[in-house]
Design an enzyme around this catalytic site. Structure first.
Site, PDB file in Angstrom:
ATOM      1  CB  CYS A 150      19.078  15.774 -12.342  1.00 59.38           C
ATOM      2  SG  CYS A 150      17.697  16.606 -13.160  1.00 59.38           S
ATOM      3  CG  PHE A 177      14.225  13.036 -15.901  1.00 61.74           C
ATOM      4  CD1 PHE A 177      13.712  12.549 -14.716  1.00 61.74           C
ATOM      5  CD2 PHE A 177      13.608  14.129 -16.479  1.00 61.74           C
ATOM      6  CE1 PHE A 177      12.603  13.124 -14.113  1.00 61.74           C
ATOM      7  CE2 PHE A 177      12.498  14.732 -15.882  1.00 61.74           C
ATOM      8  CZ  PHE A 177      11.996  14.229 -14.699  1.00 61.74           C
TER       9      PHE A 177
END
Length: 421
Positions: free
Chosen positions: A171, A407
């Site tokens: 992300c 993540f």
């Protein structure tokens, strides 16, 4: 190594939920409207989370030929259309570019997911055959399998023959790809880099993955207000698709041609917490360190930051972690600095969102208007900063900080400074 080469943004292109194009995107987020709805691309009823922020996008209407539309995955289509808009916005054309001094840096978390899943369904007879039948595969299947094909499509379209890369760091890919593009220019390897990110992950496999770890919201009966960063009632993020691409130029190159400059990328840093694949330490030290380094690169004092564009995913651990990081890096100035999350309006487009948020920052600087955090009615007591609830705020912002968290423990920060312009 400080080469003295500085990098500015001279063009912006956006495909986002709520409308294709830079200005349609700005109209949505500046008005505080939301583009989160029930998933329409497939029947979402078997899934825990059934909401997403989808783009209304017709590749041929946006200028791609039918052959290009057939060849490219949806994520690649987004990136090429954005690159074209950014190039036009910059005042450059492909004939103006020196191919050997032009690079491409595109970020993506999940690559060509849409095309890959659709074609796997065909060759496996919807998963019924363990040994797939390659006779039914489309010729583009290998391109779908290799995410770098997205960067190649952009490079071919603009005629870039310099460094070309696909950055995939979850992300934070959108921030990291633009940061990499900046580094290519500061290192003297190119004068112009087409940089940004794209993801089109709204597919059954992606929805199932996030369902499994309960990261996405199950607020299916309130889809339009389901994304609630920093609010006490938040219960997960809303999946989305989007793309944003920029024209980055060496400052002297831009000035010599009289380019309109949005802002300078004065600092960028990324760190990893080496802690947990999806978990975050509550103290936010790694994000705070990325912020500190990015500010130091730009020789900017924390008290000069006028606005923070938050990662603001709408998960409890992320919102609290990010709040702590901003306090740690900005000190008392954190309480005087407006901050907001556009994910409240357009959802979380995974690897693309960092670039989409850069676009939001640049347009906010242009308009002297800070986008709001929609759906923020009752702040979490542990999230006690100024998150610009529900309504955009008029404010001149010369120095903007945008941050991302992903993540794998990735934490990235970028500083944009329009005083160069």
């Amino acid at each position: 190594m400080d080469t003295g080469r500085r990098v500015v943004v001279t063009g912006i292109g956006v495909v986002a939920p709520g409308g294709t194009g830079r200005e349609a995107f700005w109209d949505l987020i500046s008005s505080g409207r939301t583009a989160t709805r029930r998933i329409s691309f497939f029947d979402p009823s078997p899934f825990r989370s059934q909401v997403a922020a989808e783009c209304e996008f017709d590749p041929v209407h946006q200028g791609l030929t039918p052959r290009q539309a057939r060849r490219m995955d949806r994520a690649a289509q987004f990136a090429v259309v954005c690159a074209r808009e950014a190039l036009t916005d910059s005042g450059l054309s492909t004939t103006d570019l020196d191919p050997r001094r032009t690079g491409v840096s595109i970020g993506s978390a999940v690559g060509c997911t849409t095309g890959l899943e659709a074609e796997y369904s065909v060759v496996s007879d919807s998963g019924r055959k363990w040994q797939v039948d390659n006779d039914y595969a489309v010729p583009q299947l290998f391109d779908y399998f290799v995410p770098s094909s997205i960067s190649s499509e952009v490079a071919w379209d603009v005629g870039a023959e310099g460094p070309v890369a696909l950055i995939s760091t979850g992300c934070t890919s959108g921030l990291d790809a633009v940061g990499h593009g900046r580094d290519v220019i500061t290192d003297g390897l190119a004068d112009v880099v087409i940089a940004g990110a794209t993801d089109a992950p709204i597919s059954p496999i992606t929805v199932a993955c996030f369902d499994a770890i309960k990261a996405t919201t199950p607020r299916n009966d309130e889809a339009e207000t389901a994304s609630r960063p920093f609010d006490r009632s938040r219960n997960g993020f809303v999946l989305a698709e989007a793309s944003a691409v920029f024209v980055l130029e060496e400052l002297g190159h831009a000035r010599r041609r009289g380019a309109r400059i949005y802002a300078e990328i004065s600092g960028f840093a990324t760190r990893c917490n080496a802690f947990h694949m999806t978990g975050l330490r509550p103290d936010g030290k790694e994000m705070a360190e990325a912020i500190r380094v990015a500010l130091d690169q730009g020789r900017i004092n924390p008290t000069e930051v006028d606005y923070v564009n938050a990662h603001g995913s709408g998960t409890k651990q992320n919102d609290r972690h990010e709040t702590a990081a901003v306090k740690l890096s900005l000190g008392e100035h954190a309480y005087r600095t407006p901050m907001s999350s556009i994910k409240s309006m357009i959802g979380h487009s995974l690897g693309a969102i960092g670039s989409v948020e850069i676009a939001a920052c640049l347009l906010a600087m242009r308009e002297d208007l800070l986008p709001p955090t929609a759906n923020l009615h009752e702040p979490d007591p542990e999230c006690d900063l100024d998150y610009i609830p529900r309504v955009a705020r008029e404010k001149k912002a010369d120095v903007v900080l945008t941050v991302g968290s992903g993540f794998g423990g990735f934490q990235s920060a970028m500083v944009l400074d329009r005083r160069t312009a």
